[in-house]
Write an enzyme that holds these catalytic residues in place. Structure first.
Site, PDB file in Angstrom:
ATOM      1  N   HIS A  48       0.817  -1.222   0.000  1.00 48.78           N
ATOM      2  CA  HIS A  48       0.000   0.000   0.000  1.00 48.78           C
ATOM      3  C   HIS A  48       0.852   1.275   0.000  1.00 48.78           C
ATOM      4  CE1 HIS A  48      -2.882   3.053   1.184  1.00 48.78           C
ATOM      5  NE2 HIS A  48      -2.286   3.174   2.348  1.00 48.78           N
ATOM      6  N   HIS A  72       3.904   6.644   5.507  1.00 51.55           N
ATOM      7  CA  HIS A  72       2.725   7.324   6.044  1.00 51.55           C
ATOM      8  C   HIS A  72       1.893   6.504   7.012  1.00 51.55           C
ATOM      9  CE1 HIS A  72       0.270   5.308   2.911  1.00 51.55           C
ATOM     10  NE2 HIS A  72      -0.728   5.540   3.726  1.00 51.55           N
ATOM     11  N   GLU A  76       0.979   4.946  12.807  1.00 48.98           N
ATOM     12  CA  GLU A  76      -0.325   4.485  13.255  1.00 48.98           C
ATOM     13  C   GLU A  76      -0.395   2.969  13.369  1.00 48.98           C
ATOM     14  OE1 GLU A  76      -2.172   6.478  14.456  1.00 48.98           O
ATOM     15  OE2 GLU A  76      -4.237   5.766  14.449  1.00 48.98           O
ATOM     16  N   ASP A  77       0.201   2.289  12.423  1.00 50.89           N
ATOM     17  CA  ASP A  77      -0.043   0.848  12.318  1.00 50.89           C
ATOM     18  C   ASP A  77       1.136  -0.044  12.692  1.00 50.89           C
ATOM     19  OD1 ASP A  77      -2.513   1.547  11.436  1.00 50.89           O
ATOM     20  OD2 ASP A  77      -2.059   1.312   9.304  1.00 50.89           O
ATOM     21  N   ASP A 139      -3.134   8.482  -0.823  1.00 49.17           N
ATOM     22  CA  ASP A 139      -3.461   7.388   0.095  1.00 49.17           C
ATOM     23  C   ASP A 139      -4.921   6.992  -0.087  1.00 49.17           C
ATOM     24  OD1 ASP A 139      -3.379   5.700   2.457  1.00 49.17           O
ATOM     25  OD2 ASP A 139      -4.299   7.357   3.567  1.00 49.17           O
ATOM     26  N   ASP A 259     -23.136  11.721 -25.794  1.00 46.37           N
ATOM     27  CA  ASP A 259     -21.687  11.865 -25.633  1.00 46.37           C
ATOM     28  C   ASP A 259     -21.147  11.041 -24.473  1.00 46.37           C
ATOM     29  OD1 ASP A 259     -23.336  13.674 -24.432  1.00 46.37           O
ATOM     30  OD2 ASP A 259     -21.790  15.183 -24.167  1.00 46.37           O
TER      31      ASP A 259
END
Ligand code: MN
Length: 709
Positions: A48, A72, A76-77, A139, A259
């Site tokens: 990711h 990034h 957090e993870d 992201d 169109d």
């Protein structure tokens, strides 16, 4: 997934001076930090951030941005810490990663779409470096591309947030392609039925018409060749979302919508755009009312292009956009072009005046009134720097001016909440009411039905709403206190005179005094603008007559019981009102020709007036029972905090000490305190000292002292 070497090569292809070492290091860092974590798709998690970095290479972003994209999600993870990132990648990257992490914590709930505008402002305010937002958009784009792996409920929330928040932000910063793709991907989630009905129609069309886009493109190329202009043509089916939007807007069916295809012709400059338009319109009839010239009048975010719809090759209606290379890159790159052009400048090719003008305009839209050079210098997004956005416990977003406190927050939510607030929790932790709030703080206001707005809050609130609510209530409360005080003073005065006026007779005073009601009368007495003795005199003229002959009836010395020795019995004796002598003070009598004798304290300043007439000075001293025989008026001055309850507390303390307030007046008043002059009936200096001592011991009471005159 893009491999490490591919990523580095792509960055180097547009920025030969890119920090290859840092990108490699960040790639390895992300792979290690995310370890064996998996995405919902089953892919390794680190695919990711790598994909996000890959998206950003399309926008030719600088090394710091690419490194930020790779890192990034690590704070957090994973176990990675901000300190670690700062150590390894420097303070700039650490700040950028921190910024993206903070944005990621902001979630829009489905019942809050009416707050979307505020939410967008919040995100912009938190992206104090525009690259934070650019990384966040990439992201989100990658998450939307892989959204089908999420559970339906979560997918819906994210799609809604994308439609309401991130797509408009992408448009705001001029990244049109990202905006369109985000809208299309969220449409697919939020209105799956509509999306698949469009999809089926497109399939049918493809089956009927074969590879129409390619055939049309070839035909258009012929036309373009005839102009002798250098041009690049690309064609595509329109996105599902933009087809759907057109069906909705025009209230037509898919069959009526012609169109479905869009072609883009990119030429060298604006002049070539108009020549190309002429050639297209000569070859293919234009459809009326479908032509837009955004070169002559650009869109608000700086977008420029010619848009026309023609009956094109094979009689198929098609939209054609014609723009110059620069216009195209602006439309695609948006604000990211800033770094693109910076990189270009390094290679010696200065952005031309036109590019610079456009960039300036775009940044001005972003930045509104602020200075452009300053913006470029620190590339900060300060447009909401004077504001702060906070959440209620239920997730309601409240916009406040910078420096706002929990009290401002409470008043912004509801006046009652402000009036009764006694404390606050900021992000779950107790915080003082004067704490300045930060973006994204969640505020829980603690209340008590006993609470009323505190005058002291005025020192730190910043919103007009809070300020006026506090003023209004404190004014009312202070008034109520003065009314109560005036009522008590009048009672005392009436009792001393053994009078008990009826309410009717009291009401009769209002007209001569030009007052509206009895409360105004009490208020006047309480604040000292009306003397309680004047009120007595108005009700009972005989009291006035007595008073006229004796300055202070109550303190007047009865001639048959003069507590002062050395004076001739039968002569009227007054205690001077300039110095208010009381038993215990050293005193002197002054024979005030015809007006009796005035007893002054020996240190009274007025005695100087009599320096030249020693014959009028009389030795005097208190008798032993002076203190017991009557009360004397002493004057004190005190500074009393301008807080609710302080005035009644003052009178209570004096009463507890067995003192009696004869008169009270405010000599000075500021936001913080009153300076009051209080005349108190006391027995002697010891009694007065007790009262002063008791008052001085009260919190909120300062500089309590006896005054002369
Ligand atoms: Mn992410």
């Amino acid at each position: 997934m893009m491999r490490q070497m591919q990523l580095v090569e792509r960055v180097l292809s547009y920025d030969p001076k890119a920090r290859e070492d840092l990108i490699n290091k960040a790639y390895v860092f992300a792979v290690r930090a995310h370890g064996s974590q998996k995405r919902a798709s089953g892919d390794p998690y680190f695919s990711h951030p790598v994909e996000v970095a890959g998206i950003l290479t399309d926008y030719r972003l600088d090394t710091e941005t690419i490194v930020t994209a790779l890192l990034h999600d690590t704070i957090e993870d994973t176990l990675a810490t901000p300190e670690q990132i700062e150590r390894e990648f420097g303070p700039h990257v650490a700040q950028l990663v921190d910024g993206v992490t903070k944005l990621s914590k902001m979630e829009l709930k489905s019942d809050e779409t009416q707050q979307a505008e505020n939410f967008r402002k919040l995100l912009l305010a938190m992206s104090d470096d525009i690259r934070v937002l650019v990384v966040k958009l990439a992201d989100r784009l990658h998450n939307m591309r892989t959204i089908k792996y999420l559970k339906p409920e979560k997918a819906r929330r994210i799609a809604l947030e994308t439609r309401e928040i991130y797509a408009p932000l992408a448009e705001r910063v001029g990244m049109n392609d990202i905006k369109e793709e985000l809208l299309d991907l969220s449409f697919q989630v939020l209105d799956a039925k509509a999306w698949s009905s469009i999809d089926q129609r497109l399939e049918m069309l493809r089956a009927q018409a074969g590879n129409l886009v390619v055939r049309m493109q070839l035909a258009l190329q012929e036309t373009v060749r005839g102009t002798g202009l250098i041009a690049e043509i690309s064609g595509r089916e329109k996105r599902h979302f933009s087809i759907w939007r057109k069906l909705q807007a025009k209230r037509i069916t898919f069959e009526q919508l012609a169109d479905v295809y869009a072609f883009r012709i990119i030429v060298d400059n604006a002049d070539a755009c108009y020549r190309m338009l002429g050639a297209i319109h000569q070859r293919y009839p234009m459809v009326p009312d479908q032509f837009d010239d955004y070169i002559s009048i650009p869109k608000r975010n700086g977008y420029q292009s010619l848009h026309t719809v023609v009956l094109g090759p094979e009689g198929v209606r098609t939209e054609i956009q014609i723009r110059s290379r620069e216009m195209h890159e602006r439309a695609e790159f948006g604000v990211a072009a800033h770094w693109h052009y910076k990189a270009g400048a390094k290679k010696g090719s200065q952005p031309d005046a036109e590019q610079e003008r456009w960039l300036r305009e775009l940044l001005e839209i972003l930045h509104e009134a602020s200075d452009f050079d300053e913006f470029l210098e620190n590339s900060k997004l300060n447009m909401y720097a004077d504001q702060v956005f906070c959440f209620s416990p239920k997730g309601r977003l409240i916009q406040l001016p910078a420096g706002a406190t929990p009290v401002d927050f409470a008043y912004a939510v509801h006046t009652d909440l402000g009036d009764t607030c006694v404390g606050a929790k900021v992000n779950g932790r107790a915080a003082p009411l004067h704490t300045p709030l930060k973006n994204g703080d969640q505020i829980e206001v603690l209340t008590s039905s006993e609470q009323t707005p505190q005058a002291i809050w005025e020192d730190f609130v910043v919103t007009g709403k809070a300020r006026s609510a506090i003023r209004r209530t404190t004014r009312l409360l202070v008034r109520a206190e003065h009314v109560e005080l005036g009522r008590r003073l009048l009672d005392t005065t009436f009792q001393a005179a053994r009078r008990r006026p009826t309410e009717k007779s009291m009401l009769s005073l209002l007209e001569p005094l030009r007052l509206e009601g009895l409360d105004d009368l009490y208020h006047g007495v309480g604040t000292g603008t009306i003397s309680s003795r004047d009120v007595l005199g108005m009700l009972y003229p005989s009291e006035r007559a007595r008073r006229r002959s004796r300055a202070k009836p109550k303190t007047r010395v009865a001639t048959d019981a003069v507590p002062v020795r050395g004076l001739t019995p039968g002569v009227g004796v007054n205690f001077a009102t300039c110095c208010h002598p009381i038993p215990g003070d050293r005193i002197v009598g002054i024979n005030d020709a015809g007006k009796g004798i005035h007893v002054h304290a020996i240190d009274c300043g007025n005695l100087e007036l009599y320096q030249d007439v020693p014959e009028r000075w009389l030795d005097a001293a208190w008798t032993g029972d002076a203190a017991a025989s009557q009360n004397y008026v002493a004057r004190i001055e005190a500074e009393i905090a301008n807080r609710r309850g302080m005035l009644s507390r003052t009178t209570t303390v004096i009463a507890e000490q067995d003192g009696n307030i004869a008169n009270i007046a405010t000599s000075r008043r500021t936001d913080d305190f009153f300076r009051m002059v209080i005349d108190i009936e006391v027995r002697d200096v010891h009694h007065l000292a007790d009262i002063i001592g008791a008052l001085s011991g009260e919190p909120g009471m300062s500089r309590v002292e006896r005054v002369r005159g």
